[in-house]
Scaffold this motif. Structure first.
Motif, PDB file in Angstrom:
ATOM      1  N   SER A   1      41.338  41.108  42.035  1.00  0.00           N
ATOM      2  CA  SER A   1      39.954  40.685  41.762  1.00  0.00           C
ATOM      3  C   SER A   1      39.916  39.162  41.675  1.00  0.00           C
ATOM      4  O   SER A   1      40.968  38.505  41.618  1.00  0.00           O
ATOM      5  CB  SER A   1      39.462  41.270  40.426  1.00  0.00           C
ATOM      6  OG  SER A   1      40.135  40.663  39.342  1.00  0.00           O
TER       7      SER A   1
ATOM      8  N   LEU B   1      42.007  34.054  39.158  1.00  0.00           N
ATOM      9  CA  LEU B   1      41.924  32.919  38.229  1.00  0.00           C
ATOM     10  C   LEU B   1      43.097  32.934  37.253  1.00  0.00           C
ATOM     11  O   LEU B   1      43.747  31.908  37.017  1.00  0.00           O
ATOM     12  CB  LEU B   1      40.604  32.985  37.438  1.00  0.00           C
ATOM     13  CG  LEU B   1      39.328  32.636  38.209  1.00  0.00           C
ATOM     14  CD1 LEU B   1      38.094  33.131  37.461  1.00  0.00           C
ATOM     15  CD2 LEU B   1      39.230  31.124  38.416  1.00  0.00           C
TER      16      LEU B   1
ATOM     17  N   THR C   1      28.636  29.270  33.817  1.00  0.00           N
ATOM     18  CA  THR C   1      29.320  30.019  34.868  1.00  0.00           C
ATOM     19  C   THR C   1      29.424  31.458  34.406  1.00  0.00           C
ATOM     20  O   THR C   1      29.068  31.792  33.283  1.00  0.00           O
ATOM     21  CB  THR C   1      30.732  29.433  35.133  1.00  0.00           C
ATOM     22  OG1 THR C   1      31.430  30.256  36.077  1.00  0.00           O
ATOM     23  CG2 THR C   1      31.579  29.383  33.863  1.00  0.00           C
ATOM     24  N   PHE C   2      29.912  32.302  35.284  1.00  0.00           N
ATOM     25  CA  PHE C   2      30.209  33.678  34.899  1.00  0.00           C
ATOM     26  C   PHE C   2      31.418  33.668  33.962  1.00  0.00           C
ATOM     27  O   PHE C   2      32.325  32.852  34.128  1.00  0.00           O
ATOM     28  CB  PHE C   2      30.503  34.511  36.157  1.00  0.00           C
ATOM     29  CG  PHE C   2      30.791  35.950  35.863  1.00  0.00           C
ATOM     30  CD1 PHE C   2      29.916  36.718  35.110  1.00  0.00           C
ATOM     31  CD2 PHE C   2      31.949  36.544  36.337  1.00  0.00           C
ATOM     32  CE1 PHE C   2      30.195  38.051  34.830  1.00  0.00           C
ATOM     33  CE2 PHE C   2      32.231  37.878  36.074  1.00  0.00           C
ATOM     34  CZ  PHE C   2      31.353  38.638  35.314  1.00  0.00           C
TER      35      PHE C   2
ATOM     36  N   THR D   1      35.476  32.954  34.423  1.00  0.00           N
ATOM     37  CA  THR D   1      36.123  31.641  34.520  1.00  0.00           C
ATOM     38  C   THR D   1      36.884  31.310  33.226  1.00  0.00           C
ATOM     39  O   THR D   1      38.078  31.003  33.251  1.00  0.00           O
ATOM     40  CB  THR D   1      35.067  30.549  34.795  1.00  0.00           C
ATOM     41  OG1 THR D   1      34.224  30.959  35.863  1.00  0.00           O
ATOM     42  CG2 THR D   1      35.724  29.228  35.143  1.00  0.00           C
TER      43      THR D   1
ATOM     44  N   VAL E   1      33.912  24.966  38.843  1.00  0.00           N
ATOM     45  CA  VAL E   1      33.310  26.123  39.525  1.00  0.00           C
ATOM     46  C   VAL E   1      32.300  25.568  40.523  1.00  0.00           C
ATOM     47  O   VAL E   1      31.516  24.687  40.176  1.00  0.00           O
ATOM     48  CB  VAL E   1      32.579  27.027  38.510  1.00  0.00           C
ATOM     49  CG1 VAL E   1      31.931  28.213  39.206  1.00  0.00           C
ATOM     50  CG2 VAL E   1      33.528  27.492  37.409  1.00  0.00           C
TER      51      VAL E   1
ATOM     52  N   ASP F   1      37.354  27.359  41.140  1.00  0.00           N
ATOM     53  CA  ASP F   1      36.792  28.712  41.118  1.00  0.00           C
ATOM     54  C   ASP F   1      35.811  28.803  42.286  1.00  0.00           C
ATOM     55  O   ASP F   1      34.682  28.312  42.228  1.00  0.00           O
ATOM     56  CB  ASP F   1      36.085  28.982  39.788  1.00  0.00           C
ATOM     57  CG  ASP F   1      35.528  30.402  39.695  1.00  0.00           C
ATOM     58  OD1 ASP F   1      35.320  31.031  40.756  1.00  0.00           O
ATOM     59  OD2 ASP F   1      35.281  30.873  38.570  1.00  0.00           O
TER      60      ASP F   1
ATOM     61  N   ALA G   1      34.697  31.621  43.660  1.00  0.00           N
ATOM     62  CA  ALA G   1      34.157  32.978  43.749  1.00  0.00           C
ATOM     63  C   ALA G   1      32.796  33.023  44.450  1.00  0.00           C
ATOM     64  O   ALA G   1      32.489  33.968  45.161  1.00  0.00           O
ATOM     65  CB  ALA G   1      34.063  33.602  42.357  1.00  0.00           C
ATOM     66  N   GLN G   2      31.989  31.981  44.253  1.00  0.00           N
ATOM     67  CA  GLN G   2      30.645  31.992  44.841  1.00  0.00           C
ATOM     68  C   GLN G   2      30.536  31.072  46.060  1.00  0.00           C
ATOM     69  O   GLN G   2      29.444  30.904  46.594  1.00  0.00           O
ATOM     70  CB  GLN G   2      29.619  31.547  43.772  1.00  0.00           C
ATOM     71  CG  GLN G   2      29.616  32.479  42.570  1.00  0.00           C
ATOM     72  CD  GLN G   2      28.617  32.082  41.497  1.00  0.00           C
ATOM     73  OE1 GLN G   2      27.819  31.156  41.671  1.00  0.00           O
ATOM     74  NE2 GLN G   2      28.640  32.778  40.382  1.00  0.00           N
TER      75      GLN G   2
ATOM     76  N   SER H   1      36.985  35.458  45.200  1.00  0.00           N
ATOM     77  CA  SER H   1      36.620  36.820  44.800  1.00  0.00           C
ATOM     78  C   SER H   1      36.006  37.535  45.991  1.00  0.00           C
ATOM     79  O   SER H   1      35.222  36.947  46.733  1.00  0.00           O
ATOM     80  CB  SER H   1      35.590  36.781  43.670  1.00  0.00           C
ATOM     81  OG  SER H   1      34.988  38.060  43.513  1.00  0.00           O
TER      82      SER H   1
ATOM     83  N   PHE I   1      34.432  40.494  45.357  1.00  0.00           N
ATOM     84  CA  PHE I   1      33.464  41.408  44.737  1.00  0.00           C
ATOM     85  C   PHE I   1      32.339  41.630  45.758  1.00  0.00           C
ATOM     86  O   PHE I   1      31.978  40.706  46.492  1.00  0.00           O
ATOM     87  CB  PHE I   1      32.932  40.743  43.456  1.00  0.00           C
ATOM     88  CG  PHE I   1      32.014  41.592  42.649  1.00  0.00           C
ATOM     89  CD1 PHE I   1      32.499  42.583  41.809  1.00  0.00           C
ATOM     90  CD2 PHE I   1      30.633  41.422  42.728  1.00  0.00           C
ATOM     91  CE1 PHE I   1      31.648  43.379  41.064  1.00  0.00           C
ATOM     92  CE2 PHE I   1      29.764  42.219  41.992  1.00  0.00           C
ATOM     93  CZ  PHE I   1      30.279  43.201  41.157  1.00  0.00           C
TER      94      PHE I   1
ATOM     95  N   LYS J   1      29.675  38.916  46.727  1.00  0.00           N
ATOM     96  CA  LYS J   1      30.020  37.551  47.139  1.00  0.00           C
ATOM     97  C   LYS J   1      29.801  37.402  48.649  1.00  0.00           C
ATOM     98  O   LYS J   1      29.558  38.382  49.356  1.00  0.00           O
ATOM     99  CB  LYS J   1      31.479  37.249  46.794  1.00  0.00           C
ATOM    100  CG  LYS J   1      31.897  37.648  45.391  1.00  0.00           C
ATOM    101  CD  LYS J   1      31.264  36.822  44.293  1.00  0.00           C
ATOM    102  CE  LYS J   1      31.852  37.235  42.944  1.00  0.00           C
ATOM    103  NZ  LYS J   1      31.278  36.565  41.796  1.00  0.00           N
TER     104      LYS J   1
ATOM    105  N   GLY K   1      38.436  42.848  44.693  1.00  0.00           N
ATOM    106  CA  GLY K   1      39.502  42.168  45.416  1.00  0.00           C
ATOM    107  C   GLY K   1      39.395  40.677  45.161  1.00  0.00           C
ATOM    108  O   GLY K   1      38.328  40.177  44.783  1.00  0.00           O
TER     109      GLY K   1
ATOM    110  N   TYR L   1      22.865  31.961  34.553  1.00  0.00           N
ATOM    111  CA  TYR L   1      23.221  32.953  33.567  1.00  0.00           C
ATOM    112  C   TYR L   1      22.357  32.725  32.341  1.00  0.00           C
ATOM    113  O   TYR L   1      22.081  31.572  32.025  1.00  0.00           O
ATOM    114  CB  TYR L   1      24.711  32.832  33.247  1.00  0.00           C
ATOM    115  CG  TYR L   1      25.538  33.180  34.475  1.00  0.00           C
ATOM    116  CD1 TYR L   1      25.871  34.498  34.763  1.00  0.00           C
ATOM    117  CD2 TYR L   1      25.900  32.185  35.376  1.00  0.00           C
ATOM    118  CE1 TYR L   1      26.584  34.818  35.912  1.00  0.00           C
ATOM    119  CE2 TYR L   1      26.609  32.506  36.534  1.00  0.00           C
ATOM    120  CZ  TYR L   1      26.939  33.823  36.792  1.00  0.00           C
ATOM    121  OH  TYR L   1      27.613  34.135  37.940  1.00  0.00           O
TER     122      TYR L   1
END
Ligand SMILES: *Cc1c(COP(=O)(O)O)cnc(C)c1O
Length: 363
Positions: free
Chosen positions: A58, A63, A84-85, A88, A130, A156, A158-159, A180, A182, A185, A193, A310
């Motif tokens: 994931s 991370l 951030t999510f 992190t 991030v 990071d 991920a996005q 990521s 996910f 994404k 993953g 968020y």
């Protein structure tokens, strides 16, 4: 009805190829690591312009493993953003390190590099920027600070997969980076993953051991590790999808540009998409509005999805009470949490749908 994203249309456009890729894995019964994972790792490394890519289970484990592989240890401090999510900072906590927050730049929503040095102590080991929503963090300044203070930089991503900072793919700038896969994404698999990427051989070697019980050779364990491998089926699906990533990102960009045009005409604060030096991956399309909750209600009434990424900055989360932060510590992050609104975005979103979303929003 307009959802935040529509994974079904994407799947349908690639169904034959993806189903075949899955079938091949099932027929081979090679489910853990194996040639598909290795091939995908090579392809992703080439795509990003890095030497090594290590498929993991994931983005969160990427991370965690990335920090550990870069020698961040228990008791070390990791400087990151509170906007951030939670994955992190969770990654730092999970390895016994301490996340130290630094407020954001209100224009980009990313960590404000001007404020980082004040937070560096003898315990600081790493910077964890991030690329929020897909807009690249200010990497030149971040890398300079890291160099000056001898710190590790983990991006990071991920996005932000596919985004660029001054001609380089994000993920290829820091010492290491976490991806990521996910499903929501830009490059999503059919489950969880992630991937650790780096051009540093020592980090790559250690990450490879960490994902597989601390071992290079079966039943020979050199360090504490995890079971955190990328599944072969996910790798096979991701290989098919990676070939379309740039084209999807371009379409996301067109969607975001059209939103920007229509919404800025109505006086709404729209995201910076890019300047000559940046390329936004447009994973999320996020505006700033004053009467956010009312607008969200209006969209909902018309069947249009929207999200708040968020709603509570990490320094104000219950789980981090022990870190000793209080309201007012990060004013820009707190302002953003009350004003941000993310609208539907995906490559297949039509101009007509965009116009409808804008109409409902600005009515
Ligand atoms: C999604 C995300 C993660 C975690 O990725 P998973 O694959 O869901 O574990 C980490 N950081 C950010 C910024 C994310 O958006």
């Amino acid at each position: 009805m307009i959802p935040m994203l529509d994974l079904k249309v994407q799947y349908e456009s690639l169904k034959a190829e993806i189903d075949e890729a899955i079938r091949t894995i099932v027929d081979s019964t090679q489910f853990i690591l194996g040639p598909e994972v290795t091939a995908f790792e090579k392809e992703m490394a080439a795509y990003l312009g890095v030497k090594f890519a290590i498929g993991v289970s994931s983005g969160t484990s990427a991370l965690e493993i990335g920090l550990l592989a870069a020698s961040v240890q228990k008791g070390d401090e990791v400087i990151t953003t509170p906007f951030t999510f939670i994955a992190t900072s969770e990654a730092a906590m999970n390895i016994g390190a301490k996340p130290v927050f630094v407020d954001i730049d209100p224009k980009t929503f990313n960590i404000n590099p001007e404020l980082i040095e004040k937070k560096i102590t003898r315990k600081t080991k790493a910077l964890l920027p991030v690329h929020l929503y897909g807009y690249p963090a200010e990497m030149d300044q971040i890398m300079n600070i890291a160099k000056k203070h001898n710190l590790i930089v983990l991006e990071d991503c991920a996005q932000a997969l596919g985004g660029k900072y001054k001609g380089k793919r994000v993920g290829s700038i820091g010492d290491t980076a976490a991806l990521s896969f996910f499903p929501s994404k830009n490059l999503g698999c059919f489950g969880d993953g992630g991937m650790v990427v780096t051009s540093n051989e020592a980090i790559a070697e250690k990450a490879k051991m960490l994902r597989q019980h601390g071992s290079k050779k079966r039943y020979i364990h050199e360090i504490d590790g995890y079971n955190a491998r990328l599944d072969s089926i996910q790798a096979a699906i991701l290989r098919v999808k990676l070939r379309h990533l740039d084209e999807w990102n371009e379409k996301r960009h067109e969607v975001a540009s059209y939103f920007n045009k229509l919404l800025s005409e109505k006086g709404i604060t729209v995201p910076i998409l890019d300047n000559s030096e940046m390329q936004h991956s447009c994973n999320y399309y996020t505006i700033r509005v004053k009467h956010r909750d009312k607008m969200q209600e209006k969209l909902k009434e018309k069947g249009i999805a929207s999200m708040i990424y968020y709603p509570i900055s990490l320094h104000l989360q219950k789980v981090y009470e022990g870190l000793g932060y209080k309201k007012g510590d990060f004013p820009e992050s707190e302002k953003a949490q009350d004003e941000v609104l993310s609208l539907p975005i995906y490559p297949e979103l039509t101009r007509h749908q965009i116009e409808e979303i804008v109409r409902v929003l600005t009515e």
